[in-house]
Scaffold this motif. Sequence first.
Motif, PDB file in Angstrom:
ATOM      1  N   LYS A 239       0.829  -1.202   0.000  1.00  0.00           N
ATOM      2  CA  LYS A 239       0.000   0.000   0.000  1.00  0.00           C
ATOM      3  C   LYS A 239       0.867   1.257   0.000  1.00  0.00           C
ATOM      4  CE  LYS A 239      -3.434  -2.314   2.947  1.00  0.00           C
ATOM      5  NZ  LYS A 239      -2.538  -3.318   3.548  1.00  0.00           N
TER       6      LYS A 239
ATOM      7  N   PHE B 261      -3.663   3.550  -1.185  1.00  0.00           N
ATOM      8  CA  PHE B 261      -4.005   2.803  -2.400  1.00  0.00           C
ATOM      9  C   PHE B 261      -3.210   1.507  -2.343  1.00  0.00           C
ATOM     10  CE2 PHE B 261      -3.474   1.323  -6.721  1.00  0.00           C
ATOM     11  CZ  PHE B 261      -4.763   1.436  -7.228  1.00  0.00           C
ATOM     12  N   ASN B 262      -3.922   0.382  -2.509  1.00  0.00           N
ATOM     13  CA  ASN B 262      -3.303  -0.932  -2.429  1.00  0.00           C
ATOM     14  C   ASN B 262      -2.887  -1.385  -3.831  1.00  0.00           C
ATOM     15  OD1 ASN B 262      -2.630  -3.638  -2.056  1.00  0.00           O
ATOM     16  ND2 ASN B 262      -4.176  -3.926  -0.456  1.00  0.00           N
TER      17      ASN B 262
ATOM     18  N   SER C   7      -3.862  -5.205  -4.697  1.00  0.00           N
ATOM     19  CA  SER C   7      -5.248  -5.500  -5.085  1.00  0.00           C
ATOM     20  C   SER C   7      -5.757  -4.551  -6.154  1.00  0.00           C
ATOM     21  CB  SER C   7      -6.164  -5.421  -3.854  1.00  0.00           C
ATOM     22  OG  SER C   7      -6.198  -4.089  -3.349  1.00  0.00           O
TER      23      SER C   7
ATOM     24  N   ARG D 286      -6.826  -1.527  -5.522  1.00  0.00           N
ATOM     25  CA  ARG D 286      -7.975  -0.825  -4.961  1.00  0.00           C
ATOM     26  C   ARG D 286      -7.536   0.248  -3.983  1.00  0.00           C
ATOM     27  NH1 ARG D 286     -11.524  -6.210  -3.365  1.00  0.00           N
ATOM     28  NH2 ARG D 286     -11.981  -6.896  -5.500  1.00  0.00           N
ATOM     29  N   SER D 287      -8.369   1.285  -3.858  1.00  0.00           N
ATOM     30  CA  SER D 287      -8.130   2.313  -2.857  1.00  0.00           C
ATOM     31  C   SER D 287      -8.722   1.860  -1.534  1.00  0.00           C
ATOM     32  CB  SER D 287      -8.764   3.629  -3.293  1.00  0.00           C
ATOM     33  OG  SER D 287     -10.173   3.489  -3.354  1.00  0.00           O
ATOM     34  N   GLU D 288      -8.548   2.667  -0.501  1.00  0.00           N
ATOM     35  CA  GLU D 288      -9.048   2.306   0.824  1.00  0.00           C
ATOM     36  C   GLU D 288     -10.562   2.119   0.820  1.00  0.00           C
ATOM     37  OE1 GLU D 288      -8.284   3.796   5.355  1.00  0.00           O
ATOM     38  OE2 GLU D 288      -8.581   5.323   3.813  1.00  0.00           O
ATOM     39  N   ASP D 289     -11.285   2.958   0.084  1.00  0.00           N
ATOM     40  CA  ASP D 289     -12.747   2.867   0.054  1.00  0.00           C
ATOM     41  C   ASP D 289     -13.225   1.563  -0.560  1.00  0.00           C
ATOM     42  OD1 ASP D 289     -12.853   5.357   1.191  1.00  0.00           O
ATOM     43  OD2 ASP D 289     -13.033   6.409  -0.729  1.00  0.00           O
ATOM     44  N   ASP D 290     -12.446   1.023  -1.529  1.00  0.00           N
ATOM     45  CA  ASP D 290     -12.857  -0.189  -2.232  1.00  0.00           C
ATOM     46  C   ASP D 290     -12.253  -1.452  -1.640  1.00  0.00           C
ATOM     47  OD1 ASP D 290     -14.225   1.426  -4.045  1.00  0.00           O
ATOM     48  OD2 ASP D 290     -12.426   1.688  -5.259  1.00  0.00           O
ATOM     49  N   ASP D 291     -11.173  -1.291  -0.858  1.00  0.00           N
ATOM     50  CA  ASP D 291     -10.470  -2.437  -0.300  1.00  0.00           C
ATOM     51  C   ASP D 291     -11.201  -2.902   0.955  1.00  0.00           C
ATOM     52  OD1 ASP D 291      -8.480  -4.229  -0.614  1.00  0.00           O
ATOM     53  OD2 ASP D 291      -6.862  -2.949   0.084  1.00  0.00           O
TER      54      ASP D 291
END
Length: 397
Positions: free
Chosen positions: A349, A363-364, A367, A369-374
């Motif tokens: 991240k 932001f990961n 994966s 994905r950002s924190e909101d989507d992870d």
Amino acid sequence: MVLGQFSVAPDGSVTEVNKVKLSGRTNEVQVAWAGSGLLGVSTGDGSVRLWNLDSGDNYVLSLQGPSYRDQEYVTCLSYSENKKILCAGTNLGSVAMWKFEEHKPGEDEYSSDPEKDWKLQNPSVISGAVKQVSWGSTQNLLAVNTVRDVYILNEQRMVASYKDQVSVVQVSPTQLSVDVFSGGSHLELRAEIQVRGVHNSVDHLLLWNKKKMVVYEITSDATHLRVVASFPCEAESGVLHEGSIYSIEGQSIQVHSLQGTVKQTLNFTESEGEPIGLDVCGNFLVTATLQGIVKLWDLSRREAKPHTQGKQMSEAIKDFGEIISARCNCNGTRVSISIAQTSLLPDPKLYIWDIENDNVTYFNFASGRSEDDDVDGTAPPNSADSTSSKDGGLHDR
């Protein structure tokens, strides 16, 4: 000048397999293994002949490059199986290296034109003719014997810097390639020190090696570099900004003039820990500490002023081990942070500290994905292991 190949049986008996007559300028033959079934041989000229004992093929590696001279010849050989590097000492004090480029799975170990698989590197240069070279076991060290002296060469990662349309790239321990894109100029710099770090501004270049700092000025027509100052300085790292040098020296950051005079000291408490990295962008300086704190200073005034209170990242990030790097944006509103987890493997991240709102998001990259989507904030199995080296600790970055 005859080279023989023999087969040794389990009972100790020896059977001759092959015999080759060699020719060269001296009677001193240098022989070293250069891989499985691959023998390197030099007979006192500027080349090494590699002989594949299985196929009988042979080819030549030559000292041909701008850093080598016509009268230079090989005096000794040593090969590192771990690094796939064949090292040769020369009569003029050069330590030459050819690196074998690994092939992809499924490809033959040696291509149809195998000499192209060996890449000649820029040499390390010492004083005196090299009589013997020998690799260390696991410490990335190379011993070089000139009879009068013995040198221990330590592998060092090449450094580079790019800022204000000026690019600086290290190509050897003392040599750097400088490109000034705004004027279309290319310069070659041979430094007076063995370079461990570099940083540049639009008109200056800073070099250091933990013992000394050297400041160069890029002339207005970008045709050459001249030394402005050279002074003792045990700096771990440094950056240039508006005629000042900010350097990490022990427990503090020292602010020097370009001539080396200390103008200001930025101190850290014992609970904050030692500073371990510097970055400057716009008028803002950011550093991270061993205790996981990120601090910023505003450099727009005569003296550096704290821009905000330090942020303890272990309180905002789960599975926090240590900070690898911290970088700020040009207006001092956000800082990007990469870390190592408690296992010391790099975290996939990238964390962003929003200073105005005092929150940390990420932001990961594992994966995508950002924190909101992870959902669970974790990486897929083995994702961190597959994208990072096991020695991904702070001090190797």
